[in-house]
Design an enzyme around this catalytic site. Structure first.
Site, PDB file in Angstrom:
ATOM      1  N   LEU A 128      30.932  -1.724  39.596  1.00 52.87           N
ATOM      2  CA  LEU A 128      31.720  -2.715  38.882  1.00 52.87           C
ATOM      3  C   LEU A 128      31.760  -2.467  37.420  1.00 52.87           C
ATOM      4  O   LEU A 128      30.599  -2.443  36.878  1.00 52.87           O
ATOM      5  CB  LEU A 128      31.053  -4.166  38.831  1.00 52.87           C
ATOM      6  CG  LEU A 128      31.469  -5.554  37.942  1.00 52.87           C
ATOM      7  CD1 LEU A 128      33.020  -6.017  38.512  1.00 52.87           C
ATOM      8  CD2 LEU A 128      30.742  -6.724  38.062  1.00 52.87           C
ATOM      9  N   HIS A 232      19.238  -5.570  33.080  1.00 57.89           N
ATOM     10  CA  HIS A 232      19.491  -5.341  31.853  1.00 57.89           C
ATOM     11  C   HIS A 232      20.398  -6.165  31.115  1.00 57.89           C
ATOM     12  O   HIS A 232      21.315  -6.789  31.979  1.00 57.89           O
ATOM     13  CB  HIS A 232      20.265  -3.714  31.862  1.00 57.89           C
ATOM     14  CG  HIS A 232      20.434  -3.200  30.625  1.00 57.89           C
ATOM     15  ND1 HIS A 232      21.438  -3.455  29.796  1.00 57.89           N
ATOM     16  CD2 HIS A 232      20.036  -1.871  30.035  1.00 57.89           C
ATOM     17  CE1 HIS A 232      21.503  -2.814  28.745  1.00 57.89           C
ATOM     18  NE2 HIS A 232      20.578  -1.693  29.056  1.00 57.89           N
TER      19      HIS A 232
END
Length: 347
Positions: A128, A232
């Site tokens: 993605l 993250h």
């Protein structure tokens, strides 16, 4: 107009440009390498899958988000049909071991990491990436959630279990504290090199070098322990989208950066349970609503999806303009698959 469709070889240059942009955003997006040959192979795998020529272990779908006003590919997302059937699929299972001694009156529970192939054969959401200039108007959610709608339409092509690996924490220099505390000791290479080799399919070194015995988490640095199963910051919005569709963390992390693996039973996905088929009515002007919809034509080889906020009338009919119908390659009275975004996600 923004539309999602299958990737084609004519898109290669744009996809390569996106791979370069992904590289600028830091380490961890290795499923989109800056390598035209590998990217072309990803497109070929999609074409072969759609033509029914791929074995399950090679089947894959790569989608692109196109800005049709300038004929430019601005995002990609993908589904792997079944991982780990050609090459082992590795992650760490986060577990516990009890060490106890009645004689010494000691009872201690220790967190451990076990090298695992438990997700072998699962379908996987991956790859993605959206051009930073297009991270607006819900394009990111659109690009991600298209995959769920495709799975809902073609359930038999996918496995009962679906996973998605989230990018783990690394600092502004691309350094992973988890890798520095564990992986580097066994591989003697930096995080970027190991992650790239894995991303381009060279995974034999993992089996050859990774410890087969449990790793005691307490033996890692405090910095490494703190990032186990942490997403993250740049990936957190994508993780929230997946969790809104039914995926959740179940105790598995990436062997390189300790990013969490999200997973769900395919039958429990929101798109599978809530998407519906509606008939199309063409109209010159459509009435808009506060609710946005993913609208797909459910044509396997010529799959196309729009994100619109057109009104659905009381007879369960979706009103589309001629331009929208043309983009979806459908006519009046055809059926489309529709999935509403959750109300709290509209902004």
């Amino acid at each position: 107009m923004m539309i999602v469709r299958h990737a084609a070889h004519r898109d290669l240059d744009d996809i390569y440009r996106l791979a370069q942009r992904a590289g600028e955003s830091g380490i961890g997006l290795t499923s989109l390498p800056q390598n035209k040959e590998i990217l072309a192979e990803r497109i070929t795998r999609t074409t072969r899958t759609l033509d029914g020529l791929s074995e399950r272990c090679e089947a894959s779908y790569l989608f692109v988000l196109e800005d049709t006003s300038i004929h430019k590919i601005v995002g990609v997302s993908a589904i792997e049909v079944a991982v780990g059937l050609n090459e082992p699929f590795y992650n760490f299972r986060v577990a516990k071991q009890v060490h106890a001694s009645k004689a010494l009156n000691v009872y201690k529970t220790l967190d451990t990491l076990f090298l695992s192939n438990d997700h072998t054969g699962c379908s996987e959401l991956c790859t993605l990436f959206l051009d930073p200039e297009y991270r607006k108007n819900q394009n990111g959610k659109f690009l991600s959630k298209v995959r769920f709608l495709f799975i809902a339409a073609f359930r038999s092509f996918f496995e009962e279990r679906l996973i998605a690996e989230m990018r783990g924490f690394s600092d502004q220099n691309g350094q992973s504290p988890f890798w520095d505390s564990l992986g580097y000791l066994f591989f003697n290479m930096d995080f970027a090199a190991a992650d790239y080799l894995s991303g381009v399919g060279q995974k034999a070194f993992i089996a050859e070098l990774m410890p087969r015995f449990p790793v005691y988490v307490d033996l890692l640095s405090s910095e490494a322990r703190e990032v186990i199963a942490e997403v993250h910051p740049q990936t957190l919005p994508a993780a929230k989208v997946l969790m809104s569709e039914g995926l959740k963390y179940q105790g598995y992390v990436d062997i390189f950066d300790a990013g969490p693996t999200l997973e769900a039973n395919t039958a429990e996905l929101r798109a599978v349970k809530e998407s519906r088929l509606l008939k199309v009515k063409l109209t010159e002007q459509v009435e808009s609503t506060d609710t946005h919809f993913l609208v797909a034509n459910d044509q396997y080889q010529d799959y196309a999806v729009l994100l619109i906020n057109n009104k659905v009338d009381e007879s369960e009919t979706l009103h589309l303009t001629a331009a929208q119908a043309q983009a979806l390659n459908i006519a009046e009275h055809d059926q489309v698959r529709v999935l509403a975004l959750e109300k709290m996600e509209n902004n």
